[in-house]
Write a protein that holds these residues in place. Structure first.
Motif, mmCIF file in Angstrom:
data_model
loop_
_atom_site.group_PDB
_atom_site.id
_atom_site.type_symbol
_atom_site.label_atom_id
_atom_site.label_comp_id
_atom_site.label_asym_id
_atom_site.label_seq_id
_atom_site.Cartn_x
_atom_site.Cartn_y
_atom_site.Cartn_z
ATOM 1 N N THR A 154 0.828 -1.205 0.000
ATOM 2 C CA THR A 154 0.000 0.000 0.000
ATOM 3 C C THR A 154 0.864 1.257 0.000
ATOM 4 O OG1 THR A 154 -1.712 -1.198 1.206
ATOM 5 C CG2 THR A 154 -1.860 1.207 1.232
ATOM 6 N N LEU A 155 1.957 1.244 0.774
ATOM 7 C CA LEU A 155 2.823 2.432 0.806
ATOM 8 C C LEU A 155 3.563 2.613 -0.526
ATOM 9 C CD1 LEU A 155 4.239 2.391 4.450
ATOM 10 C CD2 LEU A 155 2.409 3.806 3.499
ATOM 11 N N VAL A 172 4.200 6.235 -5.296
ATOM 12 C CA VAL A 172 4.021 6.466 -6.736
ATOM 13 C C VAL A 172 3.062 7.640 -6.953
ATOM 14 C CG1 VAL A 172 2.935 5.490 -8.818
ATOM 15 C CG2 VAL A 172 4.544 4.116 -7.498
ATOM 16 N N GLY A 173 1.953 7.629 -6.214
ATOM 17 C CA GLY A 173 0.956 8.687 -6.353
ATOM 18 C C GLY A 173 1.517 10.056 -6.014
ATOM 19 N N VAL A 174 2.240 10.126 -4.895
ATOM 20 C CA VAL A 174 2.803 11.412 -4.452
ATOM 21 C C VAL A 174 3.818 11.926 -5.477
ATOM 22 C CG1 VAL A 174 4.269 12.505 -2.705
ATOM 23 C CG2 VAL A 174 2.395 11.008 -1.996
ATOM 24 N N GLN A 217 -4.389 2.434 -7.085
ATOM 25 C CA GLN A 217 -3.867 1.213 -6.465
ATOM 26 C C GLN A 217 -4.025 1.266 -4.939
ATOM 27 O OE1 GLN A 217 -3.767 -1.020 -8.854
ATOM 28 N NE2 GLN A 217 -1.704 -1.726 -8.545
ATOM 29 N N VAL A 218 -3.829 2.465 -4.376
ATOM 30 C CA VAL A 218 -4.019 2.623 -2.926
ATOM 31 C C VAL A 218 -5.487 2.354 -2.571
ATOM 32 C CG1 VAL A 218 -3.963 4.255 -0.991
ATOM 33 C CG2 VAL A 218 -2.107 4.241 -2.652
ATOM 34 N N ILE A 277 -13.872 -2.660 -10.242
ATOM 35 C CA ILE A 277 -13.952 -1.355 -10.931
ATOM 36 C C ILE A 277 -12.615 -0.620 -10.841
ATOM 37 C CG2 ILE A 277 -14.980 0.963 -10.771
ATOM 38 C CD1 ILE A 277 -17.636 -0.471 -9.998
ATOM 39 N N PHE A 278 -12.035 -0.574 -9.641
ATOM 40 C CA PHE A 278 -10.786 0.178 -9.479
ATOM 41 C C PHE A 278 -9.594 -0.541 -10.122
ATOM 42 C CE2 PHE A 278 -13.332 2.443 -6.342
ATOM 43 C CZ PHE A 278 -13.000 3.741 -6.681
ATOM 44 N N GLU A 279 -9.637 -1.879 -10.139
ATOM 45 C CA GLU A 279 -8.542 -2.608 -10.808
ATOM 46 C C GLU A 279 -8.561 -2.340 -12.307
ATOM 47 O OE1 GLU A 279 -9.074 -6.653 -9.567
ATOM 48 O OE2 GLU A 279 -7.597 -6.466 -7.955
ATOM 49 N N ILE A 280 -9.755 -2.344 -12.880
ATOM 50 C CA ILE A 280 -9.828 -2.116 -14.332
ATOM 51 C C ILE A 280 -9.495 -0.654 -14.640
ATOM 52 C CG2 ILE A 280 -12.279 -1.508 -14.726
ATOM 53 C CD1 ILE A 280 -11.156 -4.238 -16.776
ATOM 54 N N LEU A 281 -9.873 0.238 -13.720
ATOM 55 C CA LEU A 281 -9.535 1.660 -13.903
ATOM 56 C C LEU A 281 -8.017 1.840 -13.891
ATOM 57 C CD1 LEU A 281 -10.530 4.606 -14.103
ATOM 58 C CD2 LEU A 281 -10.612 4.656 -11.603
ATOM 59 N N ALA A 282 -7.346 1.195 -12.933
ATOM 60 C CA ALA A 282 -5.882 1.298 -12.855
ATOM 61 C C ALA A 282 -5.237 0.755 -14.124
ATOM 62 C CB ALA A 282 -5.372 0.520 -11.634
ATOM 63 N N ALA A 283 -5.757 -0.371 -14.615
ATOM 64 C CA ALA A 283 -5.187 -0.964 -15.830
ATOM 65 C C ALA A 283 -5.392 -0.041 -17.028
ATOM 66 C CB ALA A 283 -5.823 -2.328 -16.082
ATOM 67 N N MET A 284 -6.579 0.552 -17.125
ATOM 68 C CA MET A 284 -6.857 1.472 -18.239
ATOM 69 C C MET A 284 -5.947 2.693 -18.179
ATOM 70 S SD MET A 284 -8.983 0.052 -20.161
ATOM 71 C CE MET A 284 -9.180 1.391 -21.309
#
Lengths: 249, 103
Positions: free
Chosen positions: A139-140, A145-147, A183-184, A213-220
């Motif tokens: 998670t961290l 990556v996000g930051v 991903q978080v 939904i969020f996994e497919i969003l991350a992949a897209m």
């Protein structure tokens, strides 16, 4: 997993794997270390998603635990490549970043290793402290990556205005940052999902759908970031501050 | 002998304006920050753009007269400098993210 929700995870895995392979092909052409790191990370993530999906597609009997453990282990390994990519691109000269990579990898190894030795091969036992050790590791890493992605995007926007950065590159920073954030969110959804599973031996449909939904969003997002269609690149170029200034002139 | 671009520009500002060392370096840092750049790994073409488009306004805010002329002078002086290699271990993130798009 609820109904056919695993199909969404499988599709996300295929997209991640395809983007990863494309980056590895690029790395073989450019001999670039960063293309290779990111390609390995995304390809391994895709493989991990596929391994998690296999036992849900059909009855694999006694292979359920080994296949799920393989998916879990491959995902933990993939995180190292995500961390090393982030460190070497954004914090190559910062000693703390190296220590952060070591700490998170250690957390993942300890979490997966010790919980498995204690009998939790699938890693679904949320009441175990080793689950949280592993959870913090995966998670961290995307939090970082996000930051870094969003900070890089903020500075790149300023450079775009001065014509010192390609708007597509600036947008790629944004998408990479958003990928980390999504991903978080996936990691956060896992908490109630696994808590429910530990209590009932069943994944609730709500968390299952949300995770899908969020996994497919991350992949897209990775697809748009590293395999952007032409219409998207044209749109970003058209919407850049410089293009708008030219329009006004 | 190779030089550090940030040090070079800051010293020129100090010499050609009423700013002391601290103020010259601070003003240049502010201009770089406003441009989304960092003093480390700064490239000549980036510094030229900052000198042309951002730093004059920052110097004027500090009460420096003829800010554009000062910046043009520093920019012209850049033609004769040999720039230090990038800090070992540092990478150009823009270049990496450009490559990752496959172009």
């Amino acid at each position: 997993m609820e109904a056919n929700a695993f199909i969404v995870e499988a599709i996300a895995g295929v997209i991640l794997f395809a983007v990863g392979v494309r980056l590895l092909k690029l790395a073989s052409r450019t001999h670039g270390r960063h293309e290779r790191l990111l390609g390995i990370y995304l390809a391994l993530s895709g493989i991990s998603y596929a391994l998690y999906t296999i036992p849900l597609v059909g009855d694999v009997g006694s292979l359920y635990t080994p296949v799920t453990f393989a998916g879990r282990s491959v995902y933990a390994v993939s995180i190292y490549f995500m961390l090393e990519f982030t460190r070497s691109v954004f914090r190559g000269n910062d000693a703390w970043a190296g220590w952060l990579v070591y700490a998170l990898v250690l957390g993942l190894v300890a979490g997966v290793g010790i919980s498995s030795i204690q009998g939790d091969w699938e890693g679904y036992t949320i009441s175990s402290p080793w689950f949280w050790c592993e959870w913090l590791g995966y998670t961290l890493a995307p939090t970082w990556v996000g930051v870094e992605g969003i900070l890089a995007y903020r500075n790149a926007r300023k450079r775009v205005r001065l014509d010192l950065c390609d708007p597509i590159v600036a947008n790629r920073y944004l998408l990479w940052g958003l990928f980390g954030i999504v991903q978080v969110i996936c990691s956060l959804i896992i908490v109630p999902m696994y808590a429910g599973y530990e209590a009932t031996q069943y994944f609730s449909s709500g968390t299952d759908v949300a995770l899908g939904i969020f996994e497919i969003l991350a992949a897209m997002i990775t697809w748009f970031a590293f395999f952007a269609p032409k219409f998207y690149c044209s749109w970003i170029a058209k919407e850049s501050p410089n293009a708008n200034a030219e329009k006004e002139a | 002998m190779p030089i550090d671009l940030f040090d070079f520009a800051a010293e020129r500002l100090e010499q050609h304006t009423s700013l002391d060392r601290l103020a010259a370096r601070g003003t240049l840092r502010l201009a770089l920050k406003a441009s989304g750049l960092s003093p480390t790994g700064l490239r000549v073409e980036q510094l030229r753009v900052v000198l042309e488009k951002v730093l004059p306004d920052e110097l004027e805010k500090c009460g420096v007269d003829g800010a554009r002329g000062v910046c043009s002078g520093v920019s012209a002086a850049l033609a004769n400098v040999s720039v230090a290699d990038q800090t070992p271990g540092s990478v150009d993130a823009d270049e990496i993210f450009r490559r990752l798009g496959g172009s």
